[in-house]
Design a protein around this motif. Structure first.
Motif, mmCIF file in Angstrom:
data_model
loop_
_atom_site.group_PDB
_atom_site.id
_atom_site.type_symbol
_atom_site.label_atom_id
_atom_site.label_comp_id
_atom_site.label_asym_id
_atom_site.label_seq_id
_atom_site.Cartn_x
_atom_site.Cartn_y
_atom_site.Cartn_z
ATOM 1 N N GLU A 164 50.956 5.004 -13.340
ATOM 2 C CA GLU A 164 50.780 3.982 -13.825
ATOM 3 C C GLU A 164 52.949 3.207 -13.810
ATOM 4 O O GLU A 164 52.515 1.886 -13.408
ATOM 5 C CB GLU A 164 49.989 3.584 -15.423
ATOM 6 N N SER A 165 53.275 3.683 -14.614
ATOM 7 C CA SER A 165 54.775 3.597 -14.721
ATOM 8 C C SER A 165 54.967 3.556 -13.451
ATOM 9 O O SER A 165 56.118 2.832 -13.647
ATOM 10 C CB SER A 165 55.428 4.259 -15.808
ATOM 11 N N GLU A 206 46.090 13.195 -17.450
ATOM 12 C CA GLU A 206 46.975 12.113 -18.426
ATOM 13 C C GLU A 206 48.175 11.485 -18.263
ATOM 14 O O GLU A 206 48.762 10.365 -17.861
ATOM 15 C CB GLU A 206 46.581 13.086 -19.629
ATOM 16 N N HIS A 239 54.227 -3.571 -21.145
ATOM 17 C CA HIS A 239 55.475 -3.043 -21.945
ATOM 18 C C HIS A 239 56.504 -4.748 -22.009
ATOM 19 O O HIS A 239 56.214 -5.198 -20.584
ATOM 20 C CB HIS A 239 55.979 -2.722 -20.656
ATOM 21 N N GLU A 294 48.508 10.417 -15.101
ATOM 22 C CA GLU A 294 48.580 9.358 -14.647
ATOM 23 C C GLU A 294 49.363 8.241 -15.688
ATOM 24 O O GLU A 294 49.459 7.207 -14.125
ATOM 25 C CB GLU A 294 46.627 9.009 -15.267
ATOM 26 N N THR A 295 49.844 8.508 -16.318
ATOM 27 C CA THR A 295 50.560 7.617 -16.951
ATOM 28 C C THR A 295 51.522 7.668 -16.259
ATOM 29 O O THR A 295 52.310 6.131 -15.953
ATOM 30 C CB THR A 295 51.323 8.304 -18.460
ATOM 31 N N GLU A 313 53.753 13.407 -27.052
ATOM 32 C CA GLU A 313 53.775 12.469 -26.466
ATOM 33 C C GLU A 313 52.755 12.809 -24.973
ATOM 34 O O GLU A 313 53.691 13.371 -24.814
ATOM 35 C CB GLU A 313 55.226 11.719 -26.567
ATOM 36 N N GLN A 314 51.679 11.785 -24.982
ATOM 37 C CA GLN A 314 51.011 11.517 -23.339
ATOM 38 C C GLN A 314 51.649 10.497 -22.479
ATOM 39 O O GLN A 314 51.854 11.084 -21.469
ATOM 40 C CB GLN A 314 49.767 12.470 -23.378
ATOM 41 N N ASP A 315 51.624 9.576 -23.220
ATOM 42 C CA ASP A 315 52.219 8.619 -22.630
ATOM 43 C C ASP A 315 53.312 8.531 -21.684
ATOM 44 O O ASP A 315 54.315 7.535 -22.964
ATOM 45 C CB ASP A 315 51.821 7.482 -23.367
#
Lengths: 481, 481
Positions: free
Chosen positions: A10-11, A3, A66, A6-7, B237-239
């Motif tokens: 993405e960022s 997870e 964002h 992946e974050t 938090e994971q994001d």
């Protein structure tokens, strides 16, 4: 783990998102062109479906982005695509995105919204954010929003609007948590747990008395490290940096930089807490300042919307070109005085830009250094004289070296020793002129209370151009004709 | 209250401190001069006493100053006074002050220290700080310090030294607090209370498993707001934004700015935590970058010690002047081609700098805008063409307007319609050239992987100078002689 990874991906890949959105927009445009060109009714339905599909996909992408990234995207799009994307953005996000875009782009977005939309967007914002946006909103929208605010917030907004643009008051927010000095840390902990909201970037709580007077700060760090039975008063910090709303944002930024602050309390003259300044506002400020500086050096009045109408861009570049034209006219008239000399020796026409150009470069080097030293507060009455002498010495050394080079150049091409000597002498004198003026212009402007940077470069270039032509052609008139 | 107010006044008054220290230094100097001039043994004792008194007072002042403020003071002092103050600074503060001064001043301070002093200073620093200082220390000092470090820190220092200067690895620190995901918040709280040190700027704890793999982050905010019985896993938090040591510092800074971060975890390729990046390092980085940019635009290679020896300053300004000299020589030879034309019509010599100068200004405006847009990632294949056409349009409008103005100027002075028309045509053409090259130069440099900003201004000016002279004198040769 996946997870998080992946974050991260993405960022990291916000550039990729960017490209995807742009691809979607292109597809969309192709569809529009097709619809336009063929214009056959039986095709319409299919095309409209494809069209809708693309828009839905685009909207999904935008919703996941964002606000700061949406803002960046809007800035990169030509006007028609920009407004298409803007329409797809959810209304409740309008406010935060408007805050993130550059002034020029904000203007183009606000123009596309009606009053009801603007009101709705404004109502999603905090008081301090509203104050940032207010100058760009139509007055009647501001008025209506203000009327809809509770009395306390309205008073805050009004005071926030009253501060100068480059003051701490204009950058501060009101997200403060205050505690009393006579309570135990465990009480503070319980109090925090009952709050619905804990402002971002909170690294300290503000310790105030019944009247709101700041008594100290309680760093979260101390709250966590000390025994819960300790009283706030015994662990609070009193050796703190506080700001006033009317302090200059520049000085506050420099304090944040030097003392590595995350937040700082903003207090009134009687030491009552009125708000706080956070490092994210400071980072934005530093960025904007440095961008404005670079744009100013490049001759642009303000940041320009990449896709502004031509006439707007022309206006943004107007002032600088007009000023430079005037200085060019003056330089031209200086040359005009010596037309007789040039007619006798046309080599002078070819050589004169060298003297002027190198003088301008050298003067700009000196000015850049002095302006930076002034900004850092490094120049005092004591050292100004030393600096001046040093610049003169540097100019002399440079003058002799580069003067010899250009003198040899002149001799090599025109086979005249006296021409070479005049060239070298002119070079030394113009570099000395550049050094003297390069120190004096910013220092005098500073002493007079003006911004030492703004316009200094134009002035020094004007002086070394006209001065360089005058010195070189004057020497040539005296010794060569 | 008074305590806080006093603190404020003090922090505000760092400028006042500054002046006091400088006054003390002047007094001290006066004493030295007196001692020197009279040189009578019976006076010596008195003078020495006064001398010592001043130094003691000075030292007290310095001890009370923040390291960043001492650094600023050192930068503002001429070399002899700087070294006197540096000697008075407590040895255990040497390290942190060396970190704060500019590279150029750091060099002058390090030169005044022997190896033992440098070693002692280095040993007061954290690993990440040591890595920042290392490039300026003599190799044998680094080696000895490294040998004195525990194995883990030595490995960290070595890896920190291996990262490129503008990478996240070079800016990160190792002050991380890690927790496991299966413990309760109250356990985390107890754990924190047992730590001797809680790193500054900590807004989140890093949640890792047994192998050091990052599973998420626990914002301090959540630690404080949630019930102590909650398990970390349920509130972490994971994001999150994570960085890699090899990421570009520029991209990391932009992420901090966009997402308002205070800290971000730095992880290896297999997602193991290796350090963290804090906003104070980012603020310092942004400042340094923007200063370097402004210095570069002004023609200085790097920040210059205000009181550097003349020869050093000459060297710092060397490259820029040399490059500009070459471009000036080329422009000079372009004019040389047309000396025959100028001999027939000397007015051309007076008018030609106008065409070249305004072209240079206009080209620099275009380049400034394009470089900024590239830095913000706003230019794509799609919009590059649109931008190009827009710049051409702006140049045409500007060319017609300013061309008419300079054409009228030429006519007013030399009473020749054809000269005015040639002037106007040359102006339009040179502005078009400036626009085309102003877009192409940064875009091509960017496509080739070079920094689009560096040197672009020199190139455009060279082109608009030589090009402007060629266009104007060429047109004049064709139509006026």
């Amino acid at each position: 783990m996946t997870e998080v990874e992946e974050t991260r991906r993405e960022s990291e890949a916000s550039r990729g998102d960017f490209q995807e959105v742009i691809d979607l927009l292109r597809k969309h445009q192709l569809v529009e062109q097709v619809v336009h060109r063929q214009d056959m009714p039986r095709h319409d339905l299919v095309e409209q479906l494809v069209h809708k599909q693309h828009l839905a996909e685009l909207q999904k992408k935008l919703d996941a982005m964002h606000p700061a990234d949406v803002a960046r995207l809007l800035e990169a799009l030509p006007l028609n695509q920009r407004l298409l994307v803007w329409d797809l953005v959810k209304a409740e996000r309008d406010g935060e995105i408007l805050l993130e875009v550059s002034d020029a782009v904000r203007e183009s977005l606000i123009q596309s919204m009606d009053e009801a939309e603007l009101r709705a967007a404004a109502q999603t914002l905090d008081t301090d954010e509203l104050a940032d946006l207010a100058p760009d909103l139509p007055p009647q929208v501001i008025e209506e929003v203000m009327l809809s605010l509770p009395a306390e917030e309205r008073a805050r907004l009004q005071s926030a609007l009253s501060y100068a643009e480059d003051s701490v008051g204009a950058l501060m927010d009101f997200d403060i948590i205050t505690v009393r000095e006579d309570v135990k840390l465990e009480v503070v902990m319980r109090y925090l747990r009952r709050l619905d909201e804990f402002p971002d970037q909170t690294d300290k709580l503000f310790v105030v008395d019944r009247t709101g007077t700041l008594k100290g700060v309680l760093p979260i760090k101390r709250l966590l490290l000390h025994d819960p039975a300790t009283v706030v008063k015994d662990v609070m910090e009193q050796d703190i940096v506080t700001l006033r709303p009317e302090d200059k944002a520049r000085d506050a930024a420099s304090a944040f930089e030097r003392y590595d602050l995350v937040t700082a309390p903003v207090v009134s003259a009687d030491n009552k807490i009125v708000g706080r300044l956070t490092v994210d506002a400071v980072v934005d400020y530093i960025r904007e300042r440095s961008e404005a500086e670079v744009l100013g050096l490049g001759g642009l009045e303000e940041e320009e919307d990449l896709f502004a109408p031509v006439i707007k861009s022309v206006k943004n570049r107007w002032a600088w070109l007009a000023i430079n034209l005037v200085t060019a006219f003056i330089a031209s008239r200086v040359i005009g005085i010596f037309e007789g000399t040039i007619a006798q020796l046309t080599a002078l026409a070819a050589l004169m830009p060298i003297v002027a150009g190198i003088g301008g470069n050298s003067g700009n080097q000196t000015i850049t250094m002095i302006v930076r030293a002034l900004a850092l507060g490094q120049i005092t009455r004591e050292n100004a004289k030393k600096l001046f002498l040093k610049e003169i010495a540097v100019a002399l050394v440079n003058g002799v070296i580069w003067g010899a080079v250009v003198g040899l150049f002149a001799f090599a091409i025109y086979h005249s020793v006296s021409l070479g000597v005049v060239m070298m002498a002119a070079m030394i004198l113009n570099l000395l002129l550049a050094a003297v003026m390069g120190v004096l212009i910013p220092l005098i402007r500073y002493r007079l209370g003006a911004d030492p940077a703004a316009g200094s470069s134009v002035m020094i270039t004007a002086i070394t151009d006209s001065g360089g032509f005058f010195i070189f052609l004057g020497l040539a008139t005296l010794f060569l004709t």
